[in-house]
Scaffold this motif. Structure first.
Motif, PDB file in Angstrom:
ATOM      1  N   ALA A 243     -23.225  10.088  23.556  1.00 43.37           N
ATOM      2  CA  ALA A 243     -23.664   9.609  22.239  1.00 43.37           C
ATOM      3  C   ALA A 243     -24.703   8.511  22.415  1.00 43.37           C
ATOM      4  N   PHE A 244     -25.611   8.412  21.431  1.00 40.60           N
ATOM      5  CA  PHE A 244     -26.617   7.345  21.482  1.00 40.60           C
ATOM      6  C   PHE A 244     -26.412   6.302  20.393  1.00 40.60           C
ATOM      7  N   ASP A 245     -25.480   6.535  19.476  1.00 43.44           N
ATOM      8  CA  ASP A 245     -25.170   5.586  18.417  1.00 43.44           C
ATOM      9  C   ASP A 245     -23.845   4.914  18.752  1.00 43.44           C
ATOM     10  N   SER A 246     -23.867   3.623  18.978  1.00 37.17           N
ATOM     11  CA  SER A 246     -22.643   2.919  19.397  1.00 37.17           C
ATOM     12  C   SER A 246     -21.532   3.041  18.367  1.00 37.17           C
ATOM     13  N   ARG A 247     -21.912   3.275  17.105  1.00 36.19           N
ATOM     14  CA  ARG A 247     -20.898   3.416  16.056  1.00 36.19           C
ATOM     15  C   ARG A 247     -20.153   4.741  16.163  1.00 36.19           C
TER      16      ARG A 247
ATOM     17  N   TYR B  31     -26.418  -2.940  22.318  1.00 37.45           N
ATOM     18  CA  TYR B  31     -25.127  -2.464  21.823  1.00 37.45           C
ATOM     19  C   TYR B  31     -24.232  -1.937  22.939  1.00 37.45           C
ATOM     20  N   ILE B  32     -24.592  -2.244  24.180  1.00 37.11           N
ATOM     21  CA  ILE B  32     -23.788  -1.763  25.312  1.00 37.11           C
ATOM     22  C   ILE B  32     -22.374  -2.329  25.251  1.00 37.11           C
TER      23      ILE B  32
ATOM     24  N   ALA C  94     -20.715  -3.344  22.653  1.00 34.37           N
ATOM     25  CA  ALA C  94     -20.010  -2.718  21.531  1.00 34.37           C
ATOM     26  C   ALA C  94     -19.550  -1.314  21.889  1.00 34.37           C
ATOM     27  N   ALA C  95     -20.362  -0.583  22.648  1.00 36.61           N
ATOM     28  CA  ALA C  95     -20.001   0.780  23.041  1.00 36.61           C
ATOM     29  C   ALA C  95     -18.776   0.778  23.950  1.00 36.61           C
ATOM     30  N   PHE C  96     -18.728  -0.171  24.881  1.00 34.06           N
ATOM     31  CA  PHE C  96     -17.574  -0.226  25.780  1.00 34.06           C
ATOM     32  C   PHE C  96     -16.328  -0.724  25.059  1.00 34.06           C
ATOM     33  N   GLU C  97     -16.511  -1.573  24.079  1.00 32.33           N
ATOM     34  CA  GLU C  97     -15.358  -2.014  23.284  1.00 32.33           C
ATOM     35  C   GLU C  97     -14.759  -0.853  22.496  1.00 32.33           C
ATOM     36  N   LYS C  98     -15.583   0.155  22.205  1.00 31.21           N
ATOM     37  CA  LYS C  98     -15.089   1.339  21.496  1.00 31.21           C
ATOM     38  C   LYS C  98     -14.552   2.401  22.444  1.00 31.21           C
TER      39      LYS C  98
ATOM     40  N   LEU D 210     -25.976   4.965  30.214  1.00 31.35           N
ATOM     41  CA  LEU D 210     -27.272   5.284  30.798  1.00 31.35           C
ATOM     42  C   LEU D 210     -28.211   4.181  30.332  1.00 31.35           C
ATOM     43  N   THR D 211     -28.766   3.419  31.262  1.00 35.23           N
ATOM     44  CA  THR D 211     -29.457   2.183  30.896  1.00 35.23           C
ATOM     45  C   THR D 211     -30.706   1.947  31.733  1.00 35.23           C
ATOM     46  N   MET D 212     -31.645   1.197  31.169  1.00 34.54           N
ATOM     47  CA  MET D 212     -32.831   0.770  31.912  1.00 34.54           C
ATOM     48  C   MET D 212     -32.669  -0.652  32.437  1.00 34.54           C
ATOM     49  N   GLN D 213     -31.543  -1.282  32.102  1.00 35.16           N
ATOM     50  CA  GLN D 213     -31.286  -2.660  32.533  1.00 35.16           C
ATOM     51  C   GLN D 213     -29.947  -2.736  33.242  1.00 35.16           C
ATOM     52  N   PRO D 214     -29.877  -3.391  34.399  1.00 35.87           N
ATOM     53  CA  PRO D 214     -28.582  -3.542  35.076  1.00 35.87           C
ATOM     54  C   PRO D 214     -27.575  -4.219  34.141  1.00 35.87           C
ATOM     55  N   THR D 215     -26.327  -3.814  34.244  1.00 31.89           N
ATOM     56  CA  THR D 215     -25.266  -4.364  33.407  1.00 31.89           C
ATOM     57  C   THR D 215     -23.981  -4.427  34.209  1.00 31.89           C
ATOM     58  N   ALA D 216     -23.054  -5.260  33.775  1.00 32.88           N
ATOM     59  CA  ALA D 216     -21.777  -5.395  34.476  1.00 32.88           C
ATOM     60  C   ALA D 216     -20.870  -4.187  34.246  1.00 32.88           C
ATOM     61  N   TYR D 217     -21.191  -3.383  33.247  1.00 33.24           N
ATOM     62  CA  TYR D 217     -20.366  -2.211  32.946  1.00 33.24           C
ATOM     63  C   TYR D 217     -20.776  -1.033  33.832  1.00 33.24           C
TER      64      TYR D 217
END
Length: 463
Positions: A28-32, A53-54, A56-60, A66-73
């Motif tokens: 999905a591309f919409d975090s909602r 919204y990364i 928020a997506a993990f909270e759901k 799939l990201t262009m920026q490194p993240t802790a997730y």
């Protein structure tokens, strides 16, 4: 549920780097809209950046991103998430060995897609995949491909366009075994020279056909030969559907029953079948023929498919009905609020004209957008279908509907309003028991909000 993708598969497909091992069950591309164990696509658009919204997506419940920026997730890092989505969609198509159907057309493509999904589901439960909603553009098509389970027996993909050349790209991603054009009509006419140019653009769907692919064409269309020539250029086997003699799948007889259902007698290459259809209107008979043409091309069970067509109720925005209480009685609402062009307007107004209720026939019609310089003429031309349907009252919404309001002066009771809010107020003041209301217009007008508001007052109709 079985995993849809493993992180290693995703990274390989999109030429990315996985930060950890994870599996996903959806995309999905919409975090909602994220569900548990989904892959979240952090797409960057003009209005919003999915990277914001990364969390928020993990909270759901997302499993990875799939990201262009490194993240802790847990994530797969790529240079461009839009390009990565396209690559993931193409990988989803490559790994599937079922039969793939591509659908386009000016009118009816989503309705046919949904009807075909239900027909094939009766044949192969749990093995049918289709694009959701109207996900038919450069984001929706690869997303739908990426969501397809690898063991799907059938995949159904809607493809839309409003400019020449757009379908060429989409069909190369889908690579259909069967490509269907539902109709040609002046939708998005502002971007085309004429209807022949629209037909040429719709015919681009045949460019992606697999070797020995089958092209299914609307037999009764004035652009039949043009579409056939386009399909022949790709070496396709050509079949057709419709009402005229010569159609591969043909509706020979249509019998209207008292309860609103219709019986259709259809001829196929080697047999005839008779089946019920809950949805009324000439356009739905045509839709049914298109579905049977695809099922026949798949050499699947026509009997099961035709029985499934008899079970179809209205689709939201495309013929769904509900009742709302009025005094000691009730009124019927026909929800055709999902978009509009001259052909679909005329077809649904004809359905309103066939209603047997004793009350008023009311048409709440909104602007038909993107019709170009001929827009006033297209709107004015609706006066004849409204008269033939014996419409009692028309409520017209939007600037472009002023042309129709003028044409109806002295012929049909008519109110023009600027927006959906005023249209709803007019309807509520006008409605009486046994009235039937048709609601249709371009999406941007928000007539679906009127439908939603009215629906809260009532309950679903069985046909």
């Amino acid at each position: 549920m079985k995993a849809l993708w493993q992180s290693e598969e995703i990274a390989d497909a999109v030429n990315g780097i996985a930060s950890a091992s994870f599996s996903v069950e959806g995309v999905a591309f919409d975090s909602r809209e994220i569900k548990k164990n989904d892959l979240f696509l952090a797409l960057k658009g003009e209005q919003a950046d999915g990277h914001n919204y990364i969390k928020a997506a993990f909270e759901k419940g997302a499993s990875g991103v799939l990201t262009m920026q490194p993240t802790a997730y847990p994530h797969v890092l790529v240079e461009d998430t839009h390009r990565a989505l396209e690559a993931l969609g193409q990988a989803g198509r490559r790994r599937n060995h079922g039969k793939i159907i591509g659908i386009t057309g000016s009118v009816g493509k989503t309705s046919v897609k949904e009807a075909l999904r239900l027909a094939l589901k009766a044949i192969a439960p749990d093995k049918v995949h289709s694009s959701l909603k109207s996900y038919n553009n450069h984001v929706g098509v690869p997303l739908s491909l990426a969501r397809m389970p690898k063991d799907s027996r059938f995949g159904i993909f809607e493809m839309g366009m409003n400019h020449a050349g757009e379908l060429s790209q989409l069909t190369q991603w889908v690579r259909p075994d069967i490509a269907l054009v539902t109709s040609i009509a002046p939708a998005h006419a502002a971007f085309f020279r004429d209807e022949a140019a629209i037909a040429e653009a719709k015919g681009e769907i045949f460019e992606g056909l697999q070797p020995s692919g089958i092209a299914i064409i609307p037999y009764d269309s004035p652009y039949r030969d043009q579409l056939m020539a386009k399909a022949k250029k790709q070496g396709a086997e050509i079949r057709s559907f419709g009402f005229g003699e010569g159609a591969t799948i043909r509706a020979q007889d249509v019998i209207q029953e008292a309860d609103g259902r219709i019986l259709v007698r259809a001829s196929l290459p080697n047999r005839e079948i008779i089946f019920p259809l809950s949805m009324s209107g000439h356009h739905w008979v045509s839709n049914a023929m298109a579905v049977l043409a695809v099922v026949d091309a798949l050499e699947a069970d026509i009997t099961l498919a035709s029985l499934a067509l008899g079970e179809i109720k209205g689709l939201a925005g495309r013929g769904q009905r509900f009742f709302i209480p009025i005094g000691e009685g009730q009124a019927t609402i026909i929800d055709e609020s999902y978009n509009a062009n001259p052909a679909s307007m005329a077809a649904t107004i004809a359905v309103l004209g066939n209603e047997k209720k004793s009350g008023q026939r009311i048409a709440l019609l909104g602007d038909m957008r993107e019709l170009g310089e001929n827009s006033p003429q297209y709107h004015t031309a609706l006066a004849d279908p409204l008269s033939r349907a014996n419409v009692s009252h028309a409520i017209l919404v939007g600037e472009e509907m002023k042309a129709l309001a003028k044409a109806l002066t002295g012929k049909i009771a008519c109110d023009w309003v600027p927006d959906a809010n005023e249209a709803e107020a007019k309807i509520l003041n006008l409605l009486k028991a046994d009235d039937v209301v048709l609601i249709k217009g371009s999406n941007s007008l928000g007539l679906s909000n009127v439908v939603s508001s009215l629906a809260k007052r009532g309950h679903a109709c069985s046909i």
